[in-house]
Design a protein around this motif. Sequence first.
Motif, PDB file in Angstrom:
ATOM      1  N   ARG A 286       0.842  -1.201   0.000  1.00 20.62           N
ATOM      2  CA  ARG A 286       0.000   0.000   0.000  1.00 20.62           C
ATOM      3  C   ARG A 286       0.872   1.244   0.000  1.00 20.62           C
ATOM      4  O   ARG A 286       0.671   2.164  -0.789  1.00 20.62           O
ATOM      5  N   LEU A 287       1.869   1.271   0.885  1.00 19.49           N
ATOM      6  CA  LEU A 287       2.725   2.445   0.964  1.00 19.49           C
ATOM      7  C   LEU A 287       3.560   2.589  -0.306  1.00 19.49           C
ATOM      8  O   LEU A 287       3.934   3.681  -0.693  1.00 19.49           O
ATOM      9  N   ARG A 288       3.825   1.460  -0.955  1.00 16.13           N
ATOM     10  CA  ARG A 288       4.595   1.525  -2.194  1.00 16.13           C
ATOM     11  C   ARG A 288       3.805   2.207  -3.302  1.00 16.13           C
ATOM     12  O   ARG A 288       4.375   2.761  -4.236  1.00 16.13           O
ATOM     13  N   THR A 289       2.486   2.150  -3.224  1.00 19.00           N
ATOM     14  CA  THR A 289       1.669   2.766  -4.277  1.00 19.00           C
ATOM     15  C   THR A 289       1.544   4.277  -4.068  1.00 19.00           C
ATOM     16  O   THR A 289       0.927   4.958  -4.874  1.00 19.00           O
ATOM     17  N   ILE A 290       2.103   4.777  -2.980  1.00 19.28           N
ATOM     18  CA  ILE A 290       1.893   6.176  -2.603  1.00 19.28           C
ATOM     19  C   ILE A 290       3.195   6.949  -2.731  1.00 19.28           C
ATOM     20  O   ILE A 290       4.255   6.429  -2.363  1.00 19.28           O
TER      21      ILE A 290
END
Lengths: 281, 277
Positions: free
Chosen positions: B93-97
């Motif tokens: 999730r954090l990688r998509t941000i």
Amino acid sequence: MSTAVSVRGLRMSYGAAEVLRGVDLEIRRGEIFTLLGPNGAGKTTTIEILEGFRKRSAGEVSVLGTDPGKATDAWRAKLGIVLQNWRDHARWGVRELIVHLSGFYDDPHDPGELLAAVGLDEQAGQQVGRLSGGQRRRLDVALGIVGRPELLFLDEPTTGFDPEARNDFHRLLARLAADDGMTVLLTTHDLVEAEKLAHRTAILSGGRIAVCGTPAELAQAVQAPSQVRWLEDGREQVMTTPDPSQAAWELHRRFGGPVPGLEIRRPSLEESYLGLIGRNV
Amino acid sequence: MNARALRIGMKRGWTEHNHLLRTRKELLGTLIGTVGVFAALTLWMGDSTVEETGVPTITFMMVGFLAFTVFGTALMTFPMALVTDREEGTLLRLRTIPGGIPAYLAGRAVTALCQIAVQSVLIVAAGVLLGGAPLPHDWFTLAWVLLLGTVATVPLGAAIGCVLPSRNAVGVATLPLMALMFTSGVFIPVTLMPEVLQWTAQAFPLYWQGLGLRAAFLPDTMLAAEIGGSWRLPYVAAALAAWTVAGMLLAPPLIRRVTRRESGSRLAARQLAAQRS
């Protein structure tokens, strides 16, 4: 720039196994585009390459004008990503998580408005881990669009939904896309979903795009043969033909007038689709 | 790392810390697991003292628990959290941000620091209030040893969290740490160990952290139990600094490798495997 995603000759191999064998795609800005295909066709691989999560073996790829292999934060800020299997941040509050993730963007949606838009205002204070499957997916969509992305990726968003939840989800998506002028790329193995949601659909089969177009174009392009039925000599006659109009014209001439019991059945999109992937498998 | 990601990350760490405090299971695990065991030990040991020194045994134990808290939080709890975040998709999730990964790491580090701080305070409070242990006579040494010990072990914890394949593997990784706990002199004076173990212990940061903390709490009458009869504070600083550098060199490429490999299909494959087993 009217092209959101452009893919040419995309190839992907895992070891000796070639999953994508030259995919070509062109997705316009503002359209809802579905990538349709049976499980294992390479949909997820394709979308992960476009998201910048996977290195391709060969081919040209441009997403919002950038090569996803050279992803930057500024580029990432223009994308929204919704995956299938998220169970993250279970201890966070629904609203708390939206507020937290909105902080990463320059011009995010208002968390309250977003909660209302996805129908989660009543769950705002609830723990994310206690949401139902459908609520969880709606939260994932909210988190995907919180930064007002220009392009939203949805990987099999309605897997495991009951028909009602699926309908609600389709309506939500159509509304969000229309309101924000967002480009949406959605993968699904469900043809009905693609037909209902998408402006255009590409069918991925055997590592290539087999057909691409509007639902009507799709049906025409795959050209599964139509059936023509009529009554002659007291019996029902059946003829299978790729050109039913021509067949009907010939029948009319032979009968010199109306053809008794004439019936033309064009294949449904689903039949065409199954015929197509059957042909390529 | 940009300033916004760092700021959000620190706030994230604080939020996650508060979530832990509100989660009964976590809270009980922490309180009973470390502080509770120590408090029980305090009451059980009563007024016994270390032979010929007049130092309450409980003071020695308190320092041991303190050292082990830092070590255990950084090298067991923290990697466990990283593995869990990977399995649940938090990392992805954090990688998509934009800026998500630096914020995530900052957040995890802050949570680990908060956990260490809370447990340290509780252990010292239990030792002082229940066991009558003295407060440290050298606050400055306490502060830098705690801080440097934390900074030396948190990057190592991140590296461990990156190489562990799954949550099941965490148990295996815990065994060598437990062995270190018994041989590093935090609960049993290191000079009672065979010489080989003494040398082994000195290769790891736990020994040096324990030594530094003992210097802050214990009187010099206890020096008889130490290698070379000295607190060797310059060596403590050098050893912990060396581990800090090692961790800082080791962790970033491993973190990059792990986050780069994170994708939806990997997450799905892992969850499928978890369901089957």
